[in-house]
Write an enzyme that holds these catalytic residues in place. Structure first.
Site, PDB file in Angstrom:
ATOM      1  N   ASP A  33      -9.413   4.358   1.734  1.00 26.18           N
ATOM      2  CA  ASP A  33      -8.385   3.319   1.862  1.00 26.18           C
ATOM      3  C   ASP A  33      -8.909   2.071   2.584  1.00 26.18           C
ATOM      4  OD1 ASP A  33      -5.893   2.220   1.517  1.00 26.18           O
ATOM      5  OD2 ASP A  33      -5.015   3.182   3.273  1.00 26.18           O
ATOM      6  N   GLY A  34      -8.291   0.936   2.263  1.00 22.49           N
ATOM      7  CA  GLY A  34      -8.596  -0.306   2.990  1.00 22.49           C
ATOM      8  C   GLY A  34      -9.414  -1.311   2.188  1.00 22.49           C
ATOM      9  N   GLY A  36      -8.382  -3.349  -0.135  1.00 20.56           N
ATOM     10  CA  GLY A  36      -7.638  -4.604  -0.248  1.00 20.56           C
ATOM     11  C   GLY A  36      -7.753  -5.417   1.029  1.00 20.56           C
ATOM     12  N   HIS A  50     -12.388  -3.454  -4.065  1.00 21.56           N
ATOM     13  CA  HIS A  50     -12.539  -2.179  -4.778  1.00 21.56           C
ATOM     14  C   HIS A  50     -13.995  -1.972  -5.210  1.00 21.56           C
ATOM     15  CE1 HIS A  50      -8.350  -1.437  -4.559  1.00 21.56           C
ATOM     16  NE2 HIS A  50      -7.975  -2.394  -5.389  1.00 21.56           N
ATOM     17  N   GLU A  80       1.040   7.461  -7.152  1.00 24.53           N
ATOM     18  CA  GLU A  80       1.883   6.310  -6.766  1.00 24.53           C
ATOM     19  C   GLU A  80       1.157   4.976  -7.004  1.00 24.53           C
ATOM     20  OE1 GLU A  80       1.614   9.105  -4.613  1.00 24.53           O
ATOM     21  OE2 GLU A  80       3.456   9.759  -5.596  1.00 24.53           O
ATOM     22  N   TRP A  82       0.108   3.727  -9.609  1.00 26.32           N
ATOM     23  CA  TRP A  82       0.549   3.060 -10.845  1.00 26.32           C
ATOM     24  C   TRP A  82       1.547   1.949 -10.545  1.00 26.32           C
ATOM     25  CZ3 TRP A  82      -2.358   4.183 -14.864  1.00 26.32           C
ATOM     26  CH2 TRP A  82      -2.910   5.464 -14.986  1.00 26.32           C
ATOM     27  N   ARG A  84       1.141  -0.449  -8.677  1.00 29.32           N
ATOM     28  CA  ARG A  84       0.444  -1.720  -8.397  1.00 29.32           C
ATOM     29  C   ARG A  84       0.436  -2.625  -9.630  1.00 29.32           C
ATOM     30  NH1 ARG A  84      -4.348  -0.462  -4.141  1.00 29.32           N
ATOM     31  NH2 ARG A  84      -3.130   0.968  -2.853  1.00 29.32           N
ATOM     32  N   LEU A 144     -24.035  19.667  -4.375  1.00 29.42           N
ATOM     33  CA  LEU A 144     -22.723  19.179  -3.932  1.00 29.42           C
ATOM     34  C   LEU A 144     -21.724  19.102  -5.094  1.00 29.42           C
ATOM     35  CD1 LEU A 144     -21.052  17.625  -1.642  1.00 29.42           C
ATOM     36  CD2 LEU A 144     -21.865  15.549  -2.769  1.00 29.42           C
TER      37      LEU A 144
HETATM   38  C1  IPE Z   1      -3.919   6.321  -0.736  1.00 28.72           C
HETATM   39  O1  IPE Z   1      -3.967   4.982  -0.368  1.00 28.72           O
HETATM   40  C2  IPE Z   1      -4.501   6.500  -2.108  1.00 28.72           C
HETATM   41  C3  IPE Z   1      -5.912   6.238  -2.253  1.00 28.72           C
HETATM   42  C4  IPE Z   1      -6.733   5.838  -1.332  1.00 28.72           C
HETATM   43  C5  IPE Z   1      -6.446   6.456  -3.570  1.00 28.72           C
HETATM   44  P1  IPE Z   1      -2.730   3.989  -0.581  1.00 28.72           P
HETATM   45  O2  IPE Z   1      -3.176   2.671  -0.128  1.00 28.72           O
HETATM   46  O3  IPE Z   1      -2.238   4.108  -1.969  1.00 28.72           O
HETATM   47  O4  IPE Z   1      -1.647   4.623   0.395  1.00 28.72           O
HETATM   48  P2  IPE Z   1      -0.406   3.956   1.134  1.00 28.72           P
HETATM   49  O5  IPE Z   1       0.395   3.215   0.100  1.00 28.72           O
HETATM   50  O6  IPE Z   1      -0.950   3.027   2.158  1.00 28.72           O
HETATM   51  O7  IPE Z   1       0.316   5.101   1.756  1.00 28.72           O
HETATM   52  C1  IPE Z   2      -7.769   1.981  -1.509  1.00 30.39           C
HETATM   53  O1  IPE Z   2      -7.699   0.689  -1.027  1.00 30.39           O
HETATM   54  C2  IPE Z   2      -8.032   2.038  -2.990  1.00 30.39           C
HETATM   55  C3  IPE Z   2      -6.904   2.568  -3.779  1.00 30.39           C
HETATM   56  C4  IPE Z   2      -5.763   2.966  -3.321  1.00 30.39           C
HETATM   57  C5  IPE Z   2      -7.115   2.652  -5.200  1.00 30.39           C
HETATM   58  P1  IPE Z   2      -6.341  -0.143  -1.086  1.00 30.39           P
HETATM   59  O2  IPE Z   2      -6.309  -0.901  -2.357  1.00 30.39           O
HETATM   60  O3  IPE Z   2      -5.167   0.741  -0.853  1.00 30.39           O
HETATM   61  O4  IPE Z   2      -6.552  -1.126   0.117  1.00 30.39           O
HETATM   62  P2  IPE Z   2      -5.436  -1.628   1.137  1.00 30.39           P
HETATM   63  O5  IPE Z   2      -4.773  -0.419   1.701  1.00 30.39           O
HETATM   64  O6  IPE Z   2      -4.492  -2.464   0.345  1.00 30.39           O
HETATM   65  O7  IPE Z   2      -6.190  -2.394   2.152  1.00 30.39           O
HETATM   66 MG    MG Z   3      -4.182   1.284   0.802  1.00 30.68          MG
END
Ligand code: IPE
Ligand code: IPE
Ligand code: MG
Length: 255
Positions: A33-34, A36, A50, A80, A82, A84, A144
Site C-alpha cells: 500500500d501507499g 498513490g 504503481h 474493493e 474495482w 477506483r 519460494l
Molecule cells: C489494500 O489497499 C489493497 C492492496 C494493497 C492491494 P487499499 O489502498 O485498497 O486499502 P484501503 O482502501 O486503504 O483500506
Molecule cells: C496500493 O497503493 C496499490 C493498490 C491498492 C492497487 P494505493 O494505490 O492504495 O496507494 P494509496 O493508498 O492511495 O497511497
Molecule cells: Mg491504498
C-alpha cells in the site's frame, strides 16, 4: 558506486546479521500500500506510483528467497479496488501483464513458483493468459512460492467456501457434523498453504482491508509509515527482526 550506496549496503548487512536464519517466518504476506501517496508527494500521477511499486517487488522477492521464506503473498488488487477510476484499474492490469512478461524468466531462473489467490476469472483476458503462462512455466519450481492476491477479498473467499461446502452437504458428500476448521481452510484459495506468520502493511494504514481474514487469525502484524515503493530490504529485515522478538502464544501461556 557512491558513498551512499555502500552506507546502505552496510546498514543492510548489520541488520541481516541480526536475523536468526533458523526462525525466519515460513509465510510472509504483504499489503503493498501507499503507491498513490508516494506519487502524490512527488507531484507525479498515481500510475507512476504503481510502476514504482512493481519495481519494489523484485528486491523483496529476492530477499525472501535468500532468507528461506517459503511463501510470499503479495496483495496486489482487492475485490474493493474495482471502485477506483477505470483508467487506474486498467493501468494496474497493464502493469501486471508487463511485470509477468518481463519478470517470469528471471523468477523461473530463481526457482520461484508463481501462484495466485483471488478470482482471476474477472480480470481482463490478457491478464489471465499471462498469469496462466507464468504459472505453467514455474509450476515445477521448488523454491519460494510467490503468491499474488488478485481480485482477492477475504470475505468473498469465505462466501465461496460456504457455497462450496453447502453444495457438498446438499449432494450428500459431506456431513454437517464433520465440518470443522480444517474443512473451511481446505475450501479457501490458500488450501495448500500454511497460514501467514507475518503480515506486513506499509503506508501508515493500520488495518487489514479484507486481506487473509481467516488465515490471519494468529499472524503477527507489522506496520510502517513508509510507502510501498520505498519499501526495501532494510525495512523487510526490520520487520523480520521484530517478528522474531514476538512471543507467539496462540492463546496458551508460557511454561
Ligand atoms: C489494500 O489497499 C489493497 C492492496 C494493497 C492491494 P487499499 O489502498 O485498497 O486499502 P484501503 O482502501 O486503504 O483500506
Ligand atoms: C496500493 O497503493 C496499490 C493498490 C491498492 C492497487 P494505493 O494505490 O492504495 O496507494 P494509496 O493508498 O492511495 O497511497
Ligand atoms: Mg491504498
Amino acid at each position: 558506486m557512491s558513498f551512499l550506496f555502500w552506507k546502505r549496503k552496510d546498514r543492510q548487512q548489520s541488520l541481516y546479521e541480526k536475523i536468526d536464519l533458523k526462525r525466519v517466518p515460513t509465510h510472509v504476506a504483504i499489503i503493498m500500500d501507499g503507491n498513490g501517496r508516494w506519487a502524490k508527494s512527488r507531484n507525479l500521477p498515481r500510475v507512476i506510483g504503481h510502476r514504482a511499486g512493481v519495481e519494489a517487488i523484485k528486491e523483496i522477492v529476492k530477499a525472501s528467497s535468500e532468507l528461506g521464506v517459503k511463501v510470499l503473498t503479495l496483495y496486489a488488487f482487492s475485490t474493493e479496488n474495482w471502485k477506483r477510476p477505470a483508467d487506474e484499474v486498467s493501468s494496474l492490469m497493464k502493469l501486471l501483464v508487463e511485470f509477468l512478461r518481463k519478470e517470469t524468466k528471471e523468477l523461473d531462473d530463481n526457482n520461484v513458483n508463481m501462484r495466485c489467490i483471488g478470482d482471476i476469472s474477472k480480470l481482463p483476458v490478457t491478464c489471465q493468459q499471462e498469469l496462466h503462462k507464468s504459472f505453467d512455466i514455474t509450476s515445477n519450481n521448488t523454491g519460494l512460492i510467490l503468491n499474488i492476491a488478485l481480485n482477492y477479498g477475504g470475505r468473498a473467499e469465505i462466501v465461496n467456501a460456504v457455497k462450496a461446502i453447502s453444495k457438498r452437504v446438499k449432494d450428500g458428500t459431506l456431513k454437517i457434523e464433520n465440518i470443522d476448521e480444517n474443512t473451511i481452510s481446505s475450501f479457501l484459495y490458500t488450501s495448500k498453504l500454511p497460514d501467514p506468520d507475518l503480515i506486513i502493511r506499509p503506508s501508515g494504514e493500520l488495518r487489514l482491508s479484507n486481506f487473509l481474514l481467516w488465515q490471519g487469525a494468529y499472524s503477527e502484524l507489522w506496520f510502517s509509515n513508509i510507502n510501498w515503493p520505498d519499501f526495501d530490504r532494510e525495512n523487510y529485515y526490520r520487520a523480520i527482526i521484530d517478528y522474531q522478538k514476538r512471543d507467539r502464544r496462540f492463546g496458551g501461556i508460557k511454561d
